[in-house]
Structures are given as structure tokens and as C-alpha cells.
Design a protein around this motif. Sequence first.
Motif, PDB file in Angstrom:
ATOM      1  N   ASN A 154      48.067  50.756  54.397  1.00 48.48           N
ATOM      2  CA  ASN A 154      47.217  49.874  53.201  1.00 48.48           C
ATOM      3  C   ASN A 154      46.552  48.517  53.312  1.00 48.48           C
ATOM      4  O   ASN A 154      47.093  47.534  54.549  1.00 48.48           O
ATOM      5  N   ILE A 190      44.631  46.379  51.774  1.00 49.21           N
ATOM      6  CA  ILE A 190      44.857  45.329  50.530  1.00 49.21           C
ATOM      7  C   ILE A 190      45.500  44.508  50.909  1.00 49.21           C
ATOM      8  O   ILE A 190      44.679  43.620  50.781  1.00 49.21           O
ATOM      9  N   PRO A 191      46.776  44.694  51.500  1.00 54.24           N
ATOM     10  CA  PRO A 191      47.273  43.593  51.589  1.00 54.24           C
ATOM     11  C   PRO A 191      46.908  42.668  53.023  1.00 54.24           C
ATOM     12  O   PRO A 191      46.256  41.971  53.012  1.00 54.24           O
ATOM     13  N   ILE A 227      43.562  43.072  53.727  1.00 58.85           N
ATOM     14  CA  ILE A 227      41.954  42.516  52.748  1.00 58.85           C
ATOM     15  C   ILE A 227      42.630  40.448  52.267  1.00 58.85           C
ATOM     16  O   ILE A 227      41.787  40.235  52.646  1.00 58.85           O
ATOM     17  N   ASP A 228      43.962  41.147  51.542  1.00 56.53           N
ATOM     18  CA  ASP A 228      44.806  39.748  51.120  1.00 56.53           C
ATOM     19  C   ASP A 228      44.219  38.229  52.178  1.00 56.53           C
ATOM     20  O   ASP A 228      44.207  37.332  51.969  1.00 56.53           O
ATOM     21  N   VAL A 229      45.289  39.104  53.366  1.00 50.47           N
ATOM     22  CA  VAL A 229      45.464  38.665  53.748  1.00 50.47           C
ATOM     23  C   VAL A 229      44.489  37.354  54.620  1.00 50.47           C
ATOM     24  O   VAL A 229      43.908  36.405  54.703  1.00 50.47           O
ATOM     25  N   LEU A 244      41.482  37.107  53.168  1.00 48.30           N
ATOM     26  CA  LEU A 244      40.469  36.081  52.401  1.00 48.30           C
ATOM     27  C   LEU A 244      41.079  34.562  52.206  1.00 48.30           C
ATOM     28  O   LEU A 244      40.773  33.856  52.187  1.00 48.30           O
ATOM     29  N   VAL A 245      42.550  34.920  52.203  1.00 48.40           N
ATOM     30  CA  VAL A 245      44.037  33.544  52.123  1.00 48.40           C
ATOM     31  C   VAL A 245      42.841  32.750  53.523  1.00 48.40           C
ATOM     32  O   VAL A 245      42.952  31.928  53.501  1.00 48.40           O
TER      33      VAL A 245
END
Length: 142
Positions: A14, A16-17, A19-21, A23-24
Motif C-alpha cells: 500500500n 498511500i501510508p 507517501i504520507d510518511v 511527506l511528514v
Amino acid sequence: MNFRVRPKEEPEINLIPFIDVLLVILIFLMLTTTYSKFTEMQLKLPVADADAQRDYPREVLVSVSAEGQYSVNKQVVNGRSVDDLASALQAGAKAGADSVLIIHADANARHQAVISVMEAARRAGLMQITFASVSSTNGRAP
């Protein structure tokens, strides 16, 4: 006992997680980075001033012919020794040690003749020496 064959589940990645990490982490790095100003070169630009032009060093022109004859400020030097040339340079350099010696040497002049001019300049206390050159066109000097 359960002997039924279960279908194998395909592992799924997956994104999406992930990419989220990322970006953070990117936001964290942007907020914590210090922006430093690179050192700049300090320049002191010249100022046009009539009084300052009088302080420029005097030029002493020394010409060396192909035969090894010397002239200082277009006055022929009697003799070819280093001592004769040094005394002529001291008389020609009335401005003192801040004078600039410009050597005009013929292309066919001996190397030793130019070295003798440099030695005479050292004896006369002239430390700033430069060489004059002629720009060539099409590989030949005019």
C-alpha cells in the motif's frame, strides 16, 4: 482438522501510508533546516578622484635590442654591464621603489640580456616588473 486448501493471498504494498510518511519527513526537514547566507566577496570599487591619480607609480621603460643594447626611458645606456644598467635605472626611477619597470625586449634578444635587466632592477630597488608584448595577427607579429 481443517484440511481445506485456502487460496494464497497475494501480499499487497500500500503506497498511500508510504507517501504520507515521506511527506511528514519532508515537512520536518523543511522546518528544521537552517538557511545560511553564503559568504560574499567583499569588493572595494575604485572611486574617481583627481588627487588619487597623482599617487600612481611611475613607469620606467627599459628596451632591449636584438644586439643587447639597453635604453632606459628612451635614453641609450652606455655600457652593457648590470652596474651601468642599475645606475641608469636609479636615475630613471625618480619616483622611488614604487615605480613599475616595463621591459620591452626584442624577440631576438638574448635571454641573458633580459635577466640582466631584472638583476639591475633588483639592485636599483625596483620590485614591480612587467613585460610588454605585441599582440599577433594571423600568427605573425606586425
